[in-house]
Write a protein that holds these residues in place. Structure first.
Motif, PDB file in Angstrom:
ATOM      1  N   ARG A 248       0.808  -1.084  -0.108  1.00 32.75           N
ATOM      2  CA  ARG A 248       0.024   0.055  -0.028  1.00 32.75           C
ATOM      3  C   ARG A 248       0.884   1.102  -0.163  1.00 32.75           C
ATOM      4  O   ARG A 248       2.012   0.908   0.374  1.00 32.75           O
ATOM      5  CB  ARG A 248      -0.922  -0.086   1.189  1.00 32.75           C
ATOM      6  N   THR A 250       1.083   5.764  -1.226  1.00 33.95           N
ATOM      7  CA  THR A 250       0.148   7.005  -2.081  1.00 33.95           C
ATOM      8  C   THR A 250       1.259   7.570  -3.082  1.00 33.95           C
ATOM      9  O   THR A 250       2.286   7.838  -3.041  1.00 33.95           O
ATOM     10  CB  THR A 250       0.250   8.036  -0.940  1.00 33.95           C
ATOM     11  N   THR A 259      -2.818  10.118  -4.663  1.00 40.95           N
ATOM     12  CA  THR A 259      -3.749   9.056  -4.736  1.00 40.95           C
ATOM     13  C   THR A 259      -3.200   7.568  -4.129  1.00 40.95           C
ATOM     14  O   THR A 259      -2.266   7.311  -4.159  1.00 40.95           O
ATOM     15  CB  THR A 259      -3.816   8.832  -6.182  1.00 40.95           C
ATOM     16  N   ARG A 260      -4.141   7.184  -3.216  1.00 40.54           N
ATOM     17  CA  ARG A 260      -3.962   6.147  -2.452  1.00 40.54           C
ATOM     18  C   ARG A 260      -4.047   4.822  -3.199  1.00 40.54           C
ATOM     19  O   ARG A 260      -4.954   4.736  -3.789  1.00 40.54           O
ATOM     20  CB  ARG A 260      -4.724   5.916  -1.228  1.00 40.54           C
ATOM     21  N   MET A 261      -3.016   4.078  -3.309  1.00 36.59           N
ATOM     22  CA  MET A 261      -2.941   3.032  -4.132  1.00 36.59           C
ATOM     23  C   MET A 261      -2.629   1.753  -3.360  1.00 36.59           C
ATOM     24  O   MET A 261      -1.944   1.476  -2.310  1.00 36.59           O
ATOM     25  CB  MET A 261      -1.841   3.106  -5.182  1.00 36.59           C
ATOM     26  N   ALA A 262      -3.557   0.527  -3.618  1.00 38.55           N
ATOM     27  CA  ALA A 262      -3.414  -0.760  -3.182  1.00 38.55           C
ATOM     28  C   ALA A 262      -2.881  -1.640  -4.296  1.00 38.55           C
ATOM     29  O   ALA A 262      -3.578  -1.825  -5.244  1.00 38.55           O
ATOM     30  CB  ALA A 262      -4.825  -1.295  -2.802  1.00 38.55           C
ATOM     31  N   LEU A 286     -10.126  -3.190  -2.027  1.00 35.36           N
ATOM     32  CA  LEU A 286      -9.969  -1.799  -1.814  1.00 35.36           C
ATOM     33  C   LEU A 286     -10.442  -1.150  -0.720  1.00 35.36           C
ATOM     34  O   LEU A 286     -11.768  -1.441  -0.292  1.00 35.36           O
ATOM     35  CB  LEU A 286     -10.106  -1.030  -3.088  1.00 35.36           C
ATOM     36  N   HIS A 289     -11.193   5.016  -0.374  1.00 41.40           N
ATOM     37  CA  HIS A 289     -10.542   6.119  -1.243  1.00 41.40           C
ATOM     38  C   HIS A 289      -9.323   5.381  -2.089  1.00 41.40           C
ATOM     39  O   HIS A 289      -8.501   6.053  -2.600  1.00 41.40           O
ATOM     40  CB  HIS A 289     -10.018   7.287  -0.377  1.00 41.40           C
ATOM     41  N   ASP A 290      -9.211   4.130  -2.324  1.00 41.97           N
ATOM     42  CA  ASP A 290      -7.985   3.479  -2.914  1.00 41.97           C
ATOM     43  C   ASP A 290      -8.559   3.276  -4.365  1.00 41.97           C
ATOM     44  O   ASP A 290      -9.533   3.215  -4.809  1.00 41.97           O
ATOM     45  CB  ASP A 290      -7.727   2.143  -2.029  1.00 41.97           C
ATOM     46  N   GLN A 291      -7.175   3.230  -5.200  1.00 39.28           N
ATOM     47  CA  GLN A 291      -7.346   2.773  -6.515  1.00 39.28           C
ATOM     48  C   GLN A 291      -6.312   1.506  -6.573  1.00 39.28           C
ATOM     49  O   GLN A 291      -5.483   1.237  -5.539  1.00 39.28           O
ATOM     50  CB  GLN A 291      -6.944   3.756  -7.396  1.00 39.28           C
TER      51      GLN A 291
END
Length: 366
Positions: A248, A250, A259-262, A286, A289-291
Motif C-alpha cells: 500500500r 500513496t 492517490t492512495r494505491m493498493a 480496496l 478512497h483506494d485505487q
C-alpha cells in the motif's frame, strides 16, 4: 449533455457531414456543451474518433474525410480504399495525394501518426518532420488546432526517443539530422542496433531473475520501484492478512495530486495470465478512497483488461512483465547503467538543422 449526444443532435439538424470545428462551434452556440478549453474542435474530434475506433460499425458516427464526420443513420459513407492500393506497396508521397486508403477511423497521437506516415510513405527512407506533420494532418490522423503542429510533432518524437533510450529500449524513431526522421526497425545493423540487442538480453535476464526471487524479496523490490516512481508512505503488508493486497502506498504527482494505491503483485511465469476474477478480487479489497494496481511478471487476459477498465467500477491499473522490466531499467532498480562517449554530428534541434556548417558534439550512449 455529453459531447457524443451533442454531436448527434448537431449532425441530425445539419443532415450532412460537418468538420469537427463546425460541430464544436454549433454545440457551443446552442449551449449543448460547455468547456473552458482553448481547442474545443480538437476535443470534439478526439471524442468522435475514439467512439468510431472503439465501437466500429456500432458507432453512430462515420469518418467521411479529414476531421469530417457524418451520421451513419443519415447514410454517411466512411473513407474507402482507392482501387488497386495495397498495404504492402504504398505509393510514394506527394503533396497533392488524396487521403490514404489505409487510414483507419480513429485519432492517433502525434508519434503514432508519425510512425504510420513513415511506414506508408517513407519507402524505408527518412522524411522531414514538417512533411510527416503535413501528411498526418492531411489524412486526418491527428486532430490539432495549435499554430505550430510541426514543432509539436518534432518535440514529441525527440521526447519519445530520449525516454526510450533512458529505459534502455530501442526507440521507434531515429534522427538522421537536419530534421529528418526514420524508423529504427529499418536499421538492421550498426551501433544502435547492437546496443538494443544487448539491452534486450539484459531485460530478458532481469525478467528471469525476478522469477527466481522468493515472494518477500520480490515484494520488497516492487516497493523499491514504487518509491522510485513517486510513491510515498509505502507499506509491504503482512502476507495473507490484507485481502491479497501486498503493498500500500500513496502516488504523489508534483506535490499536488495524492492517490492512495493498493497494489497486488503476482510473480507468475509467462503464459499464466492474470484473469478477470483476479481483478475483481483486488477491487473487492480496496478501501473507500483506494485505487488498485496489479503488477505481474506475466500478462493479462483480454477479460482482465476489460474488467480493469469497467466504467462503473473503481479503476484497477495493470502492469505486465514487459512494462515492469522496462520501468526497473528506467529507474535503475536491479540494473546498472554504463555510459560511453561517442562523437556525433550536431543538428539544430530548434530549426531542424538549417544552420550552416557542422559541429561536433559528445553524447552519452547506453
Amino acid at each position: 449533455m455529453k459531447i457524443k449526444e451533442a454531436a448527434i443532435t448537431v449532425l441530425r439538424e445539419a443532415r450532412q457531414p460537418l468538420t469537427a470545428r463546425v460541430i464544436s462551434d454549433r454545440i457551443l452556440s446552442a449551449g449543448l456543451w460547455k468547456t473552458t478549453g482553448k481547442t474545443p474542435g480538437a476535443t470534439v474530434a478526439a471524442r468522435l474518433y475514439m467512439d468510431i475506433k472503439t465501437s466500429g460499425e456500432k458507432s453512430p458516427f462515420v469518418l467521411v474525410g479529414p476531421q469530417t464526420f457524418g451520421l451513419r443513420e443519415l447514410g454517411a459513407k466512411p473513407v474507402l480504399p482507392k482501387p488497386g492500393r495495397s498495404r504492402k506497396t504504398p505509393s510514394k508521397p506527394t503533396v497533392t495525394e488524396p487521403a490514404a486508403a489505409e487510414a483507419t477511423a480513429g485519432e492517433y497521437s502525434f508519434t503514432d501518426a508519425a510512425e504510420k506516415v513513415l511506414e506508408q510513405f517513407g519507402d524505408k527512407k527518412p522524411l522531414h518532420y514538417r512533411q510527416i506533420t503535413e501528411k498526418a494532418i492531411e489524412l486526418g490522423w491527428i486532430a490539432t488546432e495549435g499554430r505550430t503542429p510541426e514543432a509539436t510533432m518534432y518535440a514529441q518524437i525527440l521526447t519519445e526517443i530520449r525516454r526510450h533510450q533512458k529505459r534502455g529500449k530501442q526507440p521507434r524513431f531515429v534522427q538522421h539530422g537536419r530534421g529528418y526522421v526514420g524508423l529504427s526497425r529499418w536499421m538492421g545493423k550498426g551501433l544502435a542496433f547492437e546496443i538494443e540487442q544487448h539491452n534486450k538480453r539484459v531485460r530478458q535476464a532481469l525478467h528471469k531473475r525476478l522469477l527466481g526471487m522468493d515472494p518477500t524479496e520480490f515484494e520488497e523490490l516492487i516497493a523499491r520501484l514504487l518509491a522510485e516512481i513517486g510513491f510515498e508512505d509505502i507499506e509491504v503488508t503482512q502476507r495473507s492478512k490484507d485481502g491479497g493486497i501486498d503493498v500500500r502506498g500513496t502516488l504523489v504527482v508534483g506535490d499536488v495530486i495524492r492517490t492512495r494505491m493498493a497494489v497486488q503483485v503476482k510473480k507468475w511465469r509467462m503464459g499464466n495470465n492474470v484473469q478477470a476474477p483476479d481483478v475483481q478480487r483486488v477491487r473487492g479489497s480496496l478501501g473507500t478512497h483506494d485505487q488498485g494496481l496489479i503488477i505481474t511478471t506475466s500478462g493479462f487476459s483480454p477479460g482482465a483488461r476489460k474488467e480493469a477498465e469497467r466504467a462503473d467500477a473503481v479503476p484497477v491499473a495493470l502492469m505486465d512483465g514487459e512494462q515492469l522490466v522496462i520501468l526497473l531499467a528506467e529507474y535503475e532498480v536491479g540494473v546498472a547503467r554504463r555510459s560511453h562517449d561517442i562523437i556525433d554530428l550536431a543538428e539544430d534541434d530548434a530549426q531542424g538543422g538549417d544552420a550552416e556548417g557542422v559541429a561536433l558534439r559528445t553524447s552519452k550512449r547506453r
